[in-house]
Motif scaffolding. Sequence first.
Motif, PDB file in Angstrom:
ATOM      1  N   MET A  79       5.839  58.869  17.239  1.00 60.55           N
ATOM      2  CA  MET A  79       5.108  58.463  18.380  1.00 60.55           C
ATOM      3  C   MET A  79       4.869  59.232  19.698  1.00 60.55           C
ATOM      4  O   MET A  79       6.201  59.851  20.033  1.00 60.55           O
ATOM      5  CB  MET A  79       5.552  57.036  18.993  1.00 60.55           C
ATOM      6  CG  MET A  79       4.766  56.220  19.693  1.00 60.55           C
ATOM      7  SD  MET A  79       5.500  54.952  20.357  1.00 60.55           S
ATOM      8  CE  MET A  79       6.397  54.199  18.921  1.00 60.55           C
ATOM      9  N   SER A  80       3.690  59.790  20.014  1.00 61.69           N
ATOM     10  CA  SER A  80       3.972  60.640  20.993  1.00 61.69           C
ATOM     11  C   SER A  80       4.316  60.245  22.416  1.00 61.69           C
ATOM     12  O   SER A  80       4.453  59.085  22.470  1.00 61.69           O
ATOM     13  CB  SER A  80       2.512  61.142  21.246  1.00 61.69           C
ATOM     14  OG  SER A  80       1.729  60.284  22.042  1.00 61.69           O
ATOM     15  N   LEU A  81       4.969  61.115  23.123  1.00 63.04           N
ATOM     16  CA  LEU A  81       5.566  60.721  24.370  1.00 63.04           C
ATOM     17  C   LEU A  81       4.522  60.090  25.323  1.00 63.04           C
ATOM     18  O   LEU A  81       4.706  59.066  25.979  1.00 63.04           O
ATOM     19  CB  LEU A  81       6.137  61.965  25.071  1.00 63.04           C
ATOM     20  CG  LEU A  81       7.164  61.693  26.092  1.00 63.04           C
ATOM     21  CD1 LEU A  81       8.508  61.082  25.328  1.00 63.04           C
ATOM     22  CD2 LEU A  81       7.734  63.170  26.408  1.00 63.04           C
ATOM     23  N   ARG A 115       4.180  56.426  24.066  1.00 64.72           N
ATOM     24  CA  ARG A 115       5.116  55.645  24.716  1.00 64.72           C
ATOM     25  C   ARG A 115       5.229  55.566  26.161  1.00 64.72           C
ATOM     26  O   ARG A 115       5.595  54.055  26.675  1.00 64.72           O
ATOM     27  CB  ARG A 115       6.703  56.442  24.505  1.00 64.72           C
ATOM     28  CG  ARG A 115       7.331  56.267  23.164  1.00 64.72           C
ATOM     29  CD  ARG A 115       8.483  57.519  23.040  1.00 64.72           C
ATOM     30  NE  ARG A 115       8.913  57.502  21.721  1.00 64.72           N
ATOM     31  CZ  ARG A 115       9.729  56.896  21.250  1.00 64.72           C
ATOM     32  NH1 ARG A 115      10.527  55.828  22.099  1.00 64.72           N
ATOM     33  NH2 ARG A 115      10.413  56.871  19.858  1.00 64.72           N
ATOM     34  N   GLN A 116       4.690  56.398  26.872  1.00 62.28           N
ATOM     35  CA  GLN A 116       4.849  56.044  28.150  1.00 62.28           C
ATOM     36  C   GLN A 116       3.694  54.913  28.633  1.00 62.28           C
ATOM     37  O   GLN A 116       3.651  54.194  29.789  1.00 62.28           O
ATOM     38  CB  GLN A 116       4.440  57.335  29.055  1.00 62.28           C
ATOM     39  CG  GLN A 116       5.547  58.369  28.955  1.00 62.28           C
ATOM     40  CD  GLN A 116       5.121  59.671  29.282  1.00 62.28           C
ATOM     41  OE1 GLN A 116       4.101  59.946  29.487  1.00 62.28           O
ATOM     42  NE2 GLN A 116       6.180  60.490  29.372  1.00 62.28           N
ATOM     43  N   GLY A 160       4.906  51.662  27.759  1.00 61.91           N
ATOM     44  CA  GLY A 160       5.730  51.200  28.944  1.00 61.91           C
ATOM     45  C   GLY A 160       4.765  50.876  29.913  1.00 61.91           C
ATOM     46  O   GLY A 160       5.090  49.409  30.768  1.00 61.91           O
ATOM     47  N   LEU A 205      -1.618  57.822  33.614  1.00 57.93           N
ATOM     48  CA  LEU A 205      -1.100  56.545  32.854  1.00 57.93           C
ATOM     49  C   LEU A 205      -1.517  55.316  33.615  1.00 57.93           C
ATOM     50  O   LEU A 205      -1.882  54.564  32.917  1.00 57.93           O
ATOM     51  CB  LEU A 205       0.560  56.733  32.753  1.00 57.93           C
ATOM     52  CG  LEU A 205       1.030  57.767  31.775  1.00 57.93           C
ATOM     53  CD1 LEU A 205       2.494  58.277  31.968  1.00 57.93           C
ATOM     54  CD2 LEU A 205       0.888  57.540  30.427  1.00 57.93           C
ATOM     55  N   LYS A 234      14.677  47.273  28.623  1.00 63.42           N
ATOM     56  CA  LYS A 234      13.260  47.542  28.595  1.00 63.42           C
ATOM     57  C   LYS A 234      13.196  48.479  29.744  1.00 63.42           C
ATOM     58  O   LYS A 234      12.392  49.480  29.687  1.00 63.42           O
ATOM     59  CB  LYS A 234      12.264  46.424  28.888  1.00 63.42           C
ATOM     60  CG  LYS A 234      10.999  46.564  28.491  1.00 63.42           C
ATOM     61  CD  LYS A 234      10.701  46.567  27.242  1.00 63.42           C
ATOM     62  CE  LYS A 234       9.511  47.639  26.697  1.00 63.42           C
ATOM     63  NZ  LYS A 234       9.453  47.794  25.145  1.00 63.42           N
ATOM     64  N   ILE A 247      11.694  52.261  29.369  1.00 59.91           N
ATOM     65  CA  ILE A 247      10.349  52.881  30.225  1.00 59.91           C
ATOM     66  C   ILE A 247      10.788  53.991  31.187  1.00 59.91           C
ATOM     67  O   ILE A 247      10.174  55.056  31.104  1.00 59.91           O
ATOM     68  CB  ILE A 247       9.934  51.610  31.099  1.00 59.91           C
ATOM     69  CG1 ILE A 247       9.404  50.607  30.226  1.00 59.91           C
ATOM     70  CG2 ILE A 247       8.974  52.091  32.298  1.00 59.91           C
ATOM     71  CD1 ILE A 247       8.932  49.229  31.140  1.00 59.91           C
ATOM     72  N   SER A 284      11.323  57.149  28.947  1.00 55.58           N
ATOM     73  CA  SER A 284      10.118  57.664  28.349  1.00 55.58           C
ATOM     74  C   SER A 284       9.559  58.974  29.177  1.00 55.58           C
ATOM     75  O   SER A 284       8.814  59.641  28.543  1.00 55.58           O
ATOM     76  CB  SER A 284       9.173  56.719  28.129  1.00 55.58           C
ATOM     77  OG  SER A 284       8.665  56.102  29.163  1.00 55.58           O
ATOM     78  N   PHE A 285       9.748  58.655  30.464  1.00 58.72           N
ATOM     79  CA  PHE A 285       9.240  59.936  31.361  1.00 58.72           C
ATOM     80  C   PHE A 285      10.049  61.326  31.199  1.00 58.72           C
ATOM     81  O   PHE A 285       9.417  61.869  31.758  1.00 58.72           O
ATOM     82  CB  PHE A 285       9.225  59.295  32.745  1.00 58.72           C
ATOM     83  CG  PHE A 285       8.158  58.335  32.763  1.00 58.72           C
ATOM     84  CD1 PHE A 285       6.787  58.747  33.082  1.00 58.72           C
ATOM     85  CD2 PHE A 285       8.469  56.867  33.061  1.00 58.72           C
ATOM     86  CE1 PHE A 285       5.813  57.725  33.216  1.00 58.72           C
ATOM     87  CE2 PHE A 285       7.598  55.898  33.254  1.00 58.72           C
ATOM     88  CZ  PHE A 285       6.209  56.672  33.329  1.00 58.72           C
ATOM     89  N   GLU A 332      11.672  61.812  24.335  1.00 54.69           N
ATOM     90  CA  GLU A 332      12.204  60.644  23.351  1.00 54.69           C
ATOM     91  C   GLU A 332      13.574  60.424  23.341  1.00 54.69           C
ATOM     92  O   GLU A 332      14.192  61.274  22.999  1.00 54.69           O
ATOM     93  CB  GLU A 332      11.418  61.016  21.966  1.00 54.69           C
ATOM     94  CG  GLU A 332       9.705  60.841  22.068  1.00 54.69           C
ATOM     95  CD  GLU A 332       9.524  61.031  20.877  1.00 54.69           C
ATOM     96  OE1 GLU A 332      10.169  60.496  19.687  1.00 54.69           O
ATOM     97  OE2 GLU A 332       8.107  61.321  20.682  1.00 54.69           O
TER      98      GLU A 332
END
Lengths: 281, 301
Positions: A1-3, A6-7, A10, A118, B93, B97, B100-101, B104
């Motif tokens: 899964m690309s970053l 994922r972001q 979120g 994002l 969570k 979150i 993730s910034f 991975e």
Amino acid sequence: MSLFYRQLRGELWKLFARKRTYIGFGAFLALEIVILIIFQIPKVQRSWRHFIERAGGGFDEYFSGLTLAFQVVYWTTFLLGGLYIALVAGDVVSKEVEDGTLRMTLCRPVSRVRVLLLKYVACLIYTAVLVAFIGVSALLVATARQGTGGFFVFQPLEKLFVLYEFWPGLGRYLASLPLLGLSLMTVASVGFALSCFNMKPAAATICTLSYFFADLIFRDIPYFESIREWFITSHTDTWYNIFRVPVPVQLMVEDYAYLLAVNATVVIIGALNFQQRDFKS
Amino acid sequence: MIRLHNVAKAFKGKPALHGLDLDVPRGEIFGLLGHNGAGKSTALGIMLGQVHPDRGEALIGGVSVQQERARALEKTGAIFEQPRFYDYLSGWKNLEIFSSFSAEVPRAQVEEAVEIVALGARIHDKVATYSQGMRQRLGVAQALLPPPDLILLDEPTNGLDPEGIHEMRELIKRLNRERGITVLFCSHLLSEVEQLCDRVAILNRGRKIFDGRWSELTTDKQRVRFEVDEWERAAAVLAEIPGVAFGGRAEVLLNDGAAVPDLVKRLVEAGIRIHAVEPARRNLEQVYLEMSHSGGEDLNA
């Protein structure tokens, strides 16, 4: 899964897990039901019989789920849609600044532009989901009450009076939803751009709503008729044009190109301001 | 590990930092001490690229934060006095979150960070139900994801009860000792910085007024403490020596070439028994207050 995915996941999680978001969806459903109840009042139905018969249709055939669904979508979007989108978009950056969570994010090795991208994409997805929810739920609720049948598109301000059979009408109705979503993305863009400035979340929302209400009011003042195309709401209303026969494709493309330019401009202005800001407790 | 070079910043024309230079060596727990408004948070903001300096730059691991922020902060974690989270989401969570910034982060690493801060039992509860201490620990956990080489801590013990402060202090020491993480610890609490940090820089009104080891700060080579049987008689003998003044009971200030061996010799000749002679260690709080009220004068100079 690309970053990035994922972001984005979120961001969407943050947006949709908020109580306000799902309570909002409940509020839309409640409003739709209220509007449908109003359409059951005999005096209102008498007016509809008059409009449908003047357009050459039969009341029993065209006072249908599709006809009411369109009215429900129009009024729900007008009364609540813009408000909710302005509320979410106006909050998306400024509320996180106010809460301090954005500062936590900006400790990370991620650029501000990416954080904004994002959040902007999340706003657009929210707008699309909201419109899809309004459109589909209105269709289901209205059809459950009124049944299937022909589709009478009635929008007197836009001089729009068209009769469709069920299937072509359903096609036009479903096609109108993404177009309505595209129009409302301009509200999201303006709210988002204001949210990038150093202001309270409520201020960003109120400024967005004020702008669009003022735009709408001035647009309809007769002596502004000659500059009507200067008002953003003249272009956001282009989604109705999907119901015209024939569809004015060129006009719609021009309107959406105009809106795209507006969106890009305001978002870039917001991002440039955000880029210059200092974040400190 | 961290280098600030001539960093200056003003907010609405009001200077917050005046040409700050700072070097934080790798592997240390370094304290940045100062009153509220001394410029600590501004310096930290500049290190994290959250505040744009008017001049100068911050380097982390040799990489300029202002030029290549993402690369400079690749291995950096940070927490603030009150780490803010999405209260309506679980601790887990929130960790997913925020991390993730950066990169991975494998599930095992998140679990490890949760274990380090001892939040395992409550990590899937909503943050809204956490105590202040738990929030701080969650803040440390997010700073550990992905595993950093450097952690920047801005007043991390604010709002904690004594037990929480002790836990936080031990946790920071453990991270430094066991994982070799460099720590920059910003605080206005002298005792906290004293207990944690090897070296300290003191800021006052945006200027650095001291940078060095605690011992250099508290030990005054010009001030000597005597432990003798009869201080009154000893004082009378010492008063005859040129360049000697008194700084307090049993403390002597040496000026104009007066030297400890001469003083000891005179006391022995006078038949006074000497048990100890040592450099006087000043009360740290006193030193700090003296320095921070000195109007920004650089005491290293």
